[in-house]
Design an enzyme around this catalytic site. Structure first.
Site, PDB file in Angstrom:
ATOM      1  N   LYS A 163      -1.046  -5.901 -12.340  1.00  0.00           N
ATOM      2  CA  LYS A 163      -2.192  -5.678 -11.455  1.00  0.00           C
ATOM      3  C   LYS A 163      -2.038  -4.355 -10.711  1.00  0.00           C
ATOM      4  CE  LYS A 163      -2.271  -7.674  -7.243  1.00  0.00           C
ATOM      5  NZ  LYS A 163      -2.489  -6.776  -6.101  1.00  0.00           N
ATOM      6  N   ASN A 164      -0.868  -4.116 -10.132  1.00  0.00           N
ATOM      7  CA  ASN A 164      -0.709  -2.960  -9.255  1.00  0.00           C
ATOM      8  C   ASN A 164      -0.526  -1.634  -9.983  1.00  0.00           C
ATOM      9  OD1 ASN A 164      -1.103  -4.671  -7.156  1.00  0.00           O
ATOM     10  ND2 ASN A 164       1.039  -4.770  -6.510  1.00  0.00           N
ATOM     11  N   CYS A 214      -5.427  -7.301   6.773  1.00  0.00           N
ATOM     12  CA  CYS A 214      -5.471  -8.456   5.870  1.00  0.00           C
ATOM     13  C   CYS A 214      -4.419  -9.437   6.397  1.00  0.00           C
ATOM     14  CB  CYS A 214      -5.177  -8.039   4.439  1.00  0.00           C
ATOM     15  SG  CYS A 214      -3.456  -7.723   4.139  1.00  0.00           S
ATOM     16  N   ARG A 268      -2.122  -2.758   7.895  1.00  0.00           N
ATOM     17  CA  ARG A 268      -2.236  -1.967   6.661  1.00  0.00           C
ATOM     18  C   ARG A 268      -3.166  -0.758   6.825  1.00  0.00           C
ATOM     19  NH1 ARG A 268      -2.418  -5.805   1.624  1.00  0.00           N
ATOM     20  NH2 ARG A 268      -1.552  -3.954   0.645  1.00  0.00           N
ATOM     21  N   VAL A 315      -4.476   3.230   6.698  1.00  0.00           N
ATOM     22  CA  VAL A 315      -4.502   4.205   5.583  1.00  0.00           C
ATOM     23  C   VAL A 315      -4.349   5.630   6.122  1.00  0.00           C
ATOM     24  CG1 VAL A 315      -5.790   2.759   3.970  1.00  0.00           C
ATOM     25  CG2 VAL A 315      -7.044   4.166   5.628  1.00  0.00           C
ATOM     26  N   GLN A 318      -1.893   7.596   6.201  1.00  0.00           N
ATOM     27  CA  GLN A 318      -1.136   8.517   5.331  1.00  0.00           C
ATOM     28  C   GLN A 318      -2.017   9.064   4.198  1.00  0.00           C
ATOM     29  OE1 GLN A 318       2.157   9.402   6.141  1.00  0.00           O
ATOM     30  NE2 GLN A 318       1.489   8.290   7.980  1.00  0.00           N
ATOM     31  N   ASP A 350       6.861  -7.963  -2.540  1.00  0.00           N
ATOM     32  CA  ASP A 350       5.968  -8.883  -3.261  1.00  0.00           C
ATOM     33  C   ASP A 350       6.714 -10.057  -3.888  1.00  0.00           C
ATOM     34  OD1 ASP A 350       3.657  -6.326  -4.493  1.00  0.00           O
ATOM     35  OD2 ASP A 350       3.966  -7.244  -2.527  1.00  0.00           O
ATOM     36  N   ARG A 410      -6.563 -13.606  -7.590  1.00  0.00           N
ATOM     37  CA  ARG A 410      -6.633 -12.150  -7.416  1.00  0.00           C
ATOM     38  C   ARG A 410      -5.552 -11.455  -8.230  1.00  0.00           C
ATOM     39  NH1 ARG A 410      -7.113  -9.982  -1.525  1.00  0.00           N
ATOM     40  NH2 ARG A 410      -6.941  -8.171  -2.855  1.00  0.00           N
TER      41      ARG A 410
HETATM   42  C1  EPZ Z   1       1.042  -1.751  -2.425  1.00  0.00           C
HETATM   43  O1  EPZ Z   1       0.247  -1.918  -1.269  1.00  0.00           O
HETATM   44  C2  EPZ Z   1       0.813  -3.005  -3.262  1.00  0.00           C
HETATM   45  N1  EPZ Z   1      -0.591  -3.098  -3.633  1.00  0.00           N
HETATM   46  C3  EPZ Z   1       1.239  -4.232  -2.452  1.00  0.00           C
HETATM   47  O2  EPZ Z   1       1.089  -5.360  -3.301  1.00  0.00           O
HETATM   48  C4  EPZ Z   1       2.711  -4.074  -2.086  1.00  0.00           C
HETATM   49  O3  EPZ Z   1       3.101  -5.177  -1.296  1.00  0.00           O
HETATM   50  C5  EPZ Z   1       2.922  -2.773  -1.306  1.00  0.00           C
HETATM   51  O4  EPZ Z   1       2.428  -1.664  -2.081  1.00  0.00           O
HETATM   52  C6  EPZ Z   1       4.383  -2.522  -0.981  1.00  0.00           C
HETATM   53  O5  EPZ Z   1       5.121  -2.464  -2.159  1.00  0.00           O
HETATM   54  C7  EPZ Z   1      -1.050  -2.324  -4.645  1.00  0.00           C
HETATM   55  O6  EPZ Z   1      -0.320  -1.547  -5.245  1.00  0.00           O
HETATM   56  C8  EPZ Z   1      -2.497  -2.477  -4.998  1.00  0.00           C
HETATM   57  P1  EPZ Z   1       2.066   0.543   1.208  1.00  0.00           P
HETATM   58  P2  EPZ Z   1       0.021  -0.657  -0.279  1.00  0.00           P
HETATM   59  O7  EPZ Z   1       1.057   1.601   1.472  1.00  0.00           O
HETATM   60  O8  EPZ Z   1       0.046   0.586  -1.039  1.00  0.00           O
HETATM   61  C9  EPZ Z   1       2.346   1.117   5.901  1.00  0.00           C
HETATM   62  C10 EPZ Z   1       0.427  -7.526  -3.849  1.00  0.00           C
HETATM   63  O9  EPZ Z   1       0.787  -8.626  -3.411  1.00  0.00           O
HETATM   64  N2  EPZ Z   1       1.329   2.179   5.718  1.00  0.00           N
HETATM   65  O10 EPZ Z   1       3.200   0.851   0.294  1.00  0.00           O
HETATM   66  O11 EPZ Z   1      -1.186  -0.976   0.549  1.00  0.00           O
HETATM   67  C11 EPZ Z   1       1.830  -0.264   5.558  1.00  0.00           C
HETATM   68  O12 EPZ Z   1       1.171  -0.846   6.671  1.00  0.00           O
HETATM   69  C12 EPZ Z   1       0.166  -6.394  -2.889  1.00  0.00           C
HETATM   70  O13 EPZ Z   1       0.257  -7.261  -5.061  1.00  0.00           O
HETATM   71  C13 EPZ Z   1       0.871   2.875   6.830  1.00  0.00           C
HETATM   72  O14 EPZ Z   1       1.294   2.631   7.953  1.00  0.00           O
HETATM   73  O15 EPZ Z   1       1.311  -0.741   0.636  1.00  0.00           O
HETATM   74  C14 EPZ Z   1       3.094  -0.991   5.189  1.00  0.00           C
HETATM   75  O16 EPZ Z   1       3.723  -1.429   6.369  1.00  0.00           O
HETATM   76  C15 EPZ Z   1       0.326  -6.815  -1.443  1.00  0.00           C
HETATM   77  N3  EPZ Z   1      -0.056   3.844   6.652  1.00  0.00           N
HETATM   78  C16 EPZ Z   1       3.946   0.083   4.517  1.00  0.00           C
HETATM   79  O17 EPZ Z   1       3.394   1.337   4.973  1.00  0.00           O
HETATM   80  C17 EPZ Z   1      -0.564   4.157   5.408  1.00  0.00           C
HETATM   81  O18 EPZ Z   1      -1.415   5.068   5.301  1.00  0.00           O
HETATM   82  C18 EPZ Z   1       3.930   0.068   2.992  1.00  0.00           C
HETATM   83  O19 EPZ Z   1       2.584  -0.029   2.604  1.00  0.00           O
HETATM   84  C19 EPZ Z   1      -0.088   3.430   4.294  1.00  0.00           C
HETATM   85  C20 EPZ Z   1       0.859   2.453   4.472  1.00  0.00           C
END
Ligand code: EPZ
Length: 453
Positions: free
Chosen positions: A59-60, A153, A158, A160, A162, A341, A433
């Site tokens: 999926k990811n 969520c 979460r 964005v 960055q 995950d 999902r």
């Molecule tokens: C990806 O989410 C995955 N989703 C998530 O899988 C996974 O848990 C996560 O990476 C961590 O490995 C997809 O790839 C579609 P992050 P993502 O940005 O990219 C913080 C599942 O169950 N952050 O790596 O949204 C954030 O809050 C899902 O399949 C910021 O602060 O996660 C978190 O604490 C759930 N600002 C950390 O960084 C930002 O702009 C890592 O988040 C971006 C992130």
């Protein structure tokens, strides 16, 4: 190298019994559909698993790769795309933007002749945060984007920020307006970007945007996840010039345009880890065809520490678990360390393990929603901040429980398989999902499971 795991008997008595139990509706290859929102899974646990399944596409990896179709006017064909709610949502979003989409089972043909709409509406984005992955491609290809802020969520805020910071570094002007990210850029220009923390979709968004920027982009502190590497492979097939994917420093030389390509999505490492955890918790054996062991190092290490025999052979993973699992302690962190995950699934495994396991969640601030539901099954878990201490009990007892997010659903299924008696997991739309044909795969492993309203 661990001793080879003996082959799974071709016809395990359990599978025939499971087939007898399953209602006829599940007997035939039912057309894929996402059942009603309040569907439940009923699981009769307490028996060992045995069987073989094929791992679906990740999926990811599929979600960013499908979004990459926006970067070219040519036809982009993606194979091994799993049939999931999140994939359906992504394809719906792309169609709204003018992308021609044709789906034939696991193959999706996409053609973004012209991007007629550069907006990702709140109605879609609120159901799937990963919609943010169209932001980078839209700005790079169409010069503008209006993407709803995803909002929080179940597992955390979460943000964005960055994604936004990186696109501004690439020359986009961005403002937040009525809950939308509004971005504009005549043409992005290469830049050096260092993200404040490792972000998977942040790295993916910026890498996609940089492929069409003018000049060189360096992404420091990049996510190293295999899904990022798979996206980079797809982009390279389209003519992008990317080096360093899989490391924490990715260098992209922008090009004028990308061309069509065909790419096969990698196997889902989290689905693989989920089924492996189920065998360890319930006991038994399984063969997971198409599993990519090399993407699961930290997870396989913890499963072996719990007592599993795991063997990678001919593109499959064989697992055997003949004893009660030993408790394991772990700390989630960005790849190649233990994936967040897989945290919930290991929490479930620890619930029936011998000993005490300490689980520390360092990625998301609220990813223990499954704990209260596991406690309903008799689990002995205490939480202190971002650490959960699990005292294994000899047996869990089946009970009605409720899924709160995607991996929490998986955790409850792992626990239900190990529990004595019947468990009903409610709100499994969360599960749909991210897991393709979950109950059919569980049944193929001999689990006694069926979906009900
Ligand atoms: C990806 O989410 C995955 N989703 C998530 O899988 C996974 O848990 C996560 O990476 C961590 O490995 C997809 O790839 C579609 P992050 P993502 O940005 O990219 C913080 C599942 O169950 N952050 O790596 O949204 C954030 O809050 C899902 O399949 C910021 O602060 O996660 C978190 O604490 C759930 N600002 C950390 O960084 C930002 O702009 C890592 O988040 C971006 C992130």
């Amino acid at each position: 190298m661990p001793a080879a795991v003996p082959a799974v008997p071709a016809t395990s008595p359990r599978i025939t019994r499971a087939v007898q139990f399953r209602p006829p509706a599940l007997g035939r290859a039912a057309p894929f559909c996402f059942d009603g929102p309040m569907d439940k899974l009923k699981i009769l646990g307490g028996t060992r698993l045995a069987g073989e399944i094929t791992v679906s596409g990740a999926k990811n990896a599929a979600l960013p790769i499908l979004a990459a179709s926006l970067l070219t006017a040519d036809e982009f064909i993606v194979d091994n795309v799993p049939q999931l709610q999140d994939v359906a949502t992504t394809l719906k979003l792309l169609k709204q933007m003018g992308v021609a989409v044709e789906r034939d089972n696991a193959t999706v043909r996409l053609k973004a002749d012209s991007v007629t709409r550069t907006e990702a509406p709140y109605e879609l984005v609120k159901t799937m945060r990963a919609s943010i992955l169209v932001l980078g491609p839209l700005v790079a290809r169409a010069g503008s984007a209006r993407v709803s802020l995803p909002g929080g969520c179940a597992i955390g805020a979460r943000p964005v920020d960055q994604h936004i910071k990186g696109l501004e570094a690439l020359g986009a002007t961005i403002r937040i307006e009525n809950g939308f990210v509004v971005a504009e850029a005549k043409r992005l220009r290469g830049a050096r970007i260092a993200t404040d923390m490792v972000t998977v979709t942040g790295t993916e968004n910026l890498m996609m945007a940089a492929t069409l920027a003018d000049g060189e982009t360096i992404i420091e502190n990049a996510a190293r996840e295999p899904e990022v590497v798979d996206l980079a492979a797809a982009l390279s097939a389209m003519g992008a010039r990317i080096q360093g994917a899989g490391s924490d420093r990715i260098v992209i030389q922008g090009v004028e345009r990308l061309h069509g390509a065909r790419h096969r999505v990698m196997p889902d490492r989290i689905e693989t880890g989920t089924f492996l955890s189920a065998v360890v918790a319930a006991g038994g054996s399984a063969v997971l065809r198409g599993a990519a062991a090399e993407t699961l190092g930290a997870v396989l290490g913890k499963l072996r520490e719990a007592g599993a025999q795991i063997d990678a052979q001919n593109g499959a993973l064989r697992i055997r678990m003949d004893s009660r699992p030993r408790a394991v302690s772990l700390r989630t962190a960005p790849y190649p360390d233990f994936p967040t995950d897989m945290q919930a699934q290991f929490m479930a495994l620890n619930c029936v393990a011998d000993g005490v396991g300490e689980i520390t969640e360092t990625i998301f601030e609220n990813r223990f929603m499954h704990v209260h539901e596991l406690q309903r099954l008799g689990a002995n878990i205490t939480i202190d901040g971002n650490m959960a201490t699990v005292q294994g009990v000899y047996k869990l007892a089946g009970a009605p429980v409720m899924a709160t997010d995607l991996r929490a659903s998986a955790s409850l299924i792992v626990a239900a398989l190990a529990a004595e008696g019947e468990t009903t997991v409610d709100r499994i739309y969360h599960l749909d999902r991210g897991y393709e044909k979950m109950e059919a795969k569980l049944a193929a492993l001999g689990a006694i499971v069926h979906r009900t309203r």
